[in-house]
Enzyme design. Sequence first.
Site, PDB file in Angstrom:
ATOM      1  N   SER A  93      -8.857  14.952 -23.329  1.00 35.21           N
ATOM      2  CA  SER A  93      -8.057  15.191 -22.948  1.00 35.21           C
ATOM      3  C   SER A  93      -7.941  16.543 -23.850  1.00 35.21           C
ATOM      4  O   SER A  93      -6.844  17.179 -23.366  1.00 35.21           O
ATOM      5  CB  SER A  93      -6.875  14.458 -23.125  1.00 35.21           C
ATOM      6  N   LYS A 112      -3.675  15.940 -29.884  1.00 38.36           N
ATOM      7  CA  LYS A 112      -3.175  16.837 -29.389  1.00 38.36           C
ATOM      8  C   LYS A 112      -2.829  18.265 -30.171  1.00 38.36           C
ATOM      9  O   LYS A 112      -2.378  18.435 -30.807  1.00 38.36           O
ATOM     10  CB  LYS A 112      -1.827  16.502 -28.288  1.00 38.36           C
TER      11      LYS A 112
END
Lengths: 157, 434
Positions: A62, A101
């Site tokens: 991701s 993230k």
Amino acid sequence: MCIVDILDIARHPVWLIECDTPVPAGFPSPADNNQNRQRVDLSKILLPHPDCTYLARVKGNSMDGPPSHIHDGALMAVDCALKPQPGNVVVAAVDGDFTVKRLEKRDGFYWLVPDNPQYEPFKITESEQTQIWGVVTHVITELISGKLHDHVRSRRL
Amino acid sequence: MFALVDCNNFYVSCERVFQPRLANVPVVVLSNNDGCVVSRSAEAKALGIRMGVPLFQVRPLIEQHKVQVFSSNYALYGDMSYRVMSYLASVVPEVEIYSIDEAFLGLHGMERYLIQPESFAQKVRKQVMRRTHIPTCVGIAPTKTLAKLANYLAKKTVAFNGVVVLDSVERQWWALRQVPVEEVWGVGRQYGQKLRAMGLNTAADLAGCSEAWARKHMGGVVGARLVRELQGKPCHQLHPSEDGTLARKSIACTRSFGRPLSKFDDLLGAVAAFTSRAAEKLRAQDSTAYIITVFIGQNRFGPTPPPYTHSAQITLPAATNSTPDLVRAARALLVRLWQPGLVYKKAGVILDGLEGHGQPQLSLFEQLPEVQRPQSAALMRKLDQLNSRFGPNCVRVATAAVAGPKGTPAPWLGQKRLCSPERTTSWHELWEIG
């Protein structure tokens, strides 16, 4: 009949060169003049706060995109002494699971943004349990199949 | 002033650090061999799971409430403890590491800087939380015993927000009245019963006693000091350690077995392994010991009547820290204790009479061990070096049954079926995210 010759002795000292290294023949090593024997220490740069830095391996892709390019299987240093700032890549606990993230602030809200455009950003709201766990300071990837690739084990839990 | 910083439900908190899914659910951690509960989250305490209760007794509760159960992961707990203690050592001039999850901080000379001890304590709690994700409680008071008491109150009452400061006489007496007498540091269960029988129910009752009374009824000078400490007069100093490890006054290595053992050889393997480990600990703090105790125990919950444990002790002619010497003594003790036909569940080795290395009590009839065997100390040094370089138990005495790097696991070794990964200390089990 013995003849004794008395010789004059030089009364000023003779300076000799002292060599630190055993000299088979020739000159001392010129490298010995450089007293600084320290090597470059990578962990000093990667781990300024060793007591509150944790190493973690990344699973998934991701974050596999610009600007961070954190590949699957990369090793990260996560520092908990730093205050998370917008723009930092962070480790966050969202609803009982960890995720990596980029923390961003847009129109008054914090977002957890994946660097891989195939994934969706995630808005941090009051309803879910979200906690910023630490700041990712360095990422180590391995370009050969070396030691970092061997350490994934199957979970027994 | 002293501060006592104590980690809440330390083992459970360590498991939660890397498993956020465990927040707000009941969690317990088991002792070696998954035998008894040794750490409980607040939710598990609320279910009525008692400290030290054997797992099989609370199994129905655990299944009914989906309690998360873990084997003890000492590699992880040791590393997290080190991280907490390193931070604490960086904020005050002196730290005494009291156990794996608590430390006394010496605040002497910091009074001007600490105008508000409360906010200092909150800062420490916040920083420990941020750096290690371990929740803590802090008690601050003029003596160590009162700091311990303040910490007890900080843990018990949520409203105090994890900090209790006893910096005035009024507050000290208020706190003393809140605490049952057996909870006072150094009183314990036996004295607690005795004191309650005399009508002393709270710490305040005990603090109201005279020194002479304490000397008479509470083990002499120890009792007198305890009462003085409760009255706010410090008797115990901080014992900071030079290298951050606490020099212990006795060293023990005790384990329950993974399965019941009855053969002498199996027990000897276990006892020799425990002795070797205890001797390693002894050398690590550079001490020697001259009293060795061995005990073996049967199953408390089995068919055999008590006594469940048998122990024997021997005083060596001179203090030593050499593994072969200690194993020889332990073997002699085990020969005395072991009975054929009985089934044993547990064994332990305790070393007492510790002396600093190089300050030995000389024997009248024997030469010093280092005179008798000048090579022994060098051999032990080499042994420790080899084992630290190539892994634990790489070189060992042959009688010790241990799980070396190669070979079958020892018969006494327990199952750790529910162990979480060693996320901070092993490359193979490193923390994974994603």
